[in-house]
Design a protein around this motif. Structure first.
Motif, PDB file in Angstrom:
ATOM      1  N   ASP A  18      -4.502   0.056   7.425  1.00  0.00           N
ATOM      2  CA  ASP A  18      -3.253   0.784   7.577  1.00  0.00           C
ATOM      3  C   ASP A  18      -2.043  -0.144   7.563  1.00  0.00           C
ATOM      4  O   ASP A  18      -0.907   0.322   7.615  1.00  0.00           O
ATOM      5  CB  ASP A  18      -3.291   1.597   8.880  1.00  0.00           C
ATOM      6  N   GLY A  20      -0.725  -2.099   5.183  1.00  0.00           N
ATOM      7  CA  GLY A  20      -0.060  -2.455   3.934  1.00  0.00           C
ATOM      8  C   GLY A  20      -0.669  -3.673   3.291  1.00  0.00           C
ATOM      9  O   GLY A  20      -0.001  -4.667   3.041  1.00  0.00           O
ATOM     10  N   PRO A 104       7.213   8.535   1.724  1.00  0.00           N
ATOM     11  CA  PRO A 104       7.138   7.708   2.933  1.00  0.00           C
ATOM     12  C   PRO A 104       5.897   6.806   2.971  1.00  0.00           C
ATOM     13  O   PRO A 104       5.983   5.654   3.395  1.00  0.00           O
ATOM     14  CB  PRO A 104       7.118   8.729   4.075  1.00  0.00           C
ATOM     15  N   GLN A 107       6.553   3.909   0.560  1.00  0.00           N
ATOM     16  CA  GLN A 107       7.530   2.971   1.126  1.00  0.00           C
ATOM     17  C   GLN A 107       6.916   2.155   2.267  1.00  0.00           C
ATOM     18  O   GLN A 107       7.161   0.942   2.367  1.00  0.00           O
ATOM     19  CB  GLN A 107       8.754   3.730   1.615  1.00  0.00           C
ATOM     20  N   ARG A 108       6.128   2.800   3.098  1.00  0.00           N
ATOM     21  CA  ARG A 108       5.473   2.103   4.213  1.00  0.00           C
ATOM     22  C   ARG A 108       4.505   1.040   3.686  1.00  0.00           C
ATOM     23  O   ARG A 108       4.428  -0.068   4.210  1.00  0.00           O
ATOM     24  CB  ARG A 108       4.736   3.120   5.083  1.00  0.00           C
ATOM     25  N   TYR A 109       3.758   1.396   2.643  1.00  0.00           N
ATOM     26  CA  TYR A 109       2.836   0.444   2.032  1.00  0.00           C
ATOM     27  C   TYR A 109       3.599  -0.760   1.483  1.00  0.00           C
ATOM     28  O   TYR A 109       3.195  -1.912   1.707  1.00  0.00           O
ATOM     29  CB  TYR A 109       2.044   1.134   0.909  1.00  0.00           C
ATOM     30  N   ARG A 111       6.511  -1.952   2.439  1.00  0.00           N
ATOM     31  CA  ARG A 111       6.987  -2.791   3.561  1.00  0.00           C
ATOM     32  C   ARG A 111       5.844  -3.642   4.124  1.00  0.00           C
ATOM     33  O   ARG A 111       6.030  -4.818   4.423  1.00  0.00           O
ATOM     34  CB  ARG A 111       7.602  -1.922   4.655  1.00  0.00           C
ATOM     35  N   GLY A 112       4.681  -3.054   4.270  1.00  0.00           N
ATOM     36  CA  GLY A 112       3.530  -3.810   4.775  1.00  0.00           C
ATOM     37  C   GLY A 112       3.133  -4.946   3.851  1.00  0.00           C
ATOM     38  O   GLY A 112       2.821  -6.049   4.299  1.00  0.00           O
TER      39      GLY A 112
END
Length: 165
Positions: A18, A20, A104, A107-109, A111-112
């Motif tokens: 989870d 990224g 979302p 985008q979260r991936y 950032r990770g």
């Protein structure tokens, strides 16, 4: 009411996946010729019982065709900074168009991956270039993992993951 099956993955695996990290999806054609593509995002839900990986149609034609024909999919989640790696397999993958509500997760991936690649000396700009996409080119591959393997280099590589129990 049917009880959900126990999770295949431990909380540690789920936390890593989870975060990224690098995701590679693969399948094969009827003649077992492999098709492989880097994902531009992933989403782990329901304690790892439901996974979505996102690929670009313009780059993943062979993979998408193979998954559409057979439902077969293997996905590798690998943390570049530690080489910790998990492989998931299914024979029931499904394709769908990416939607606005997937943004979302994408985008979260990103950032990770920016954080993870910075840890090993690559700037965030590298992650942005590698994972660049247009939403109208993204296809979501959804699946419920049937098998899970530890693929971290070392003595346990290739061993089944026994799950959260």
């Amino acid at each position: 009411m049917e009880q959900p099956s126990p999770p295949l993955l431990t909380p540690e695996h789920l936390a890593m996946m989870d975060g990224g990290i690098s995701v590679i999806a693969s399948s094969c054609g009827p003649d077992l010729t492999p098709s492989v593509m880097r994902a531009v995002g992933s989403l782990v839900q329901a304690q790892g019982r439901h996974i979505t990986v996102y690929v670009c149609r313009s780059q993943a034609g062979q993979l998408l065709g193979d998954v559409a024909r057979s439902g077969r999919l293997a996905v590798v989640f690998s943390q570049p900074s530690s080489h910790k790696t998990v492989q998931l397999k299914t024979r029931g993958a499904r394709l769908r168009e990416a939607r606005e509500d997937d943004v979302p997760a994408l985008q979260r991936y990103l950032r990770g991956m920016e954080i993870e690649l910075t840890r090993i000396g690559f700037g965030a700009v590298y992650a942005r270039a590698m994972l660049s996409h247009r939403l109208d080119d993204v296809v979501a591959i959804e699946f419920e993992p049937e098998l899970a393997f530890d693929q971290t280099p070392g003595a346990r590589a290739g061993q089944p993951i026994t799950g959260a129990a």
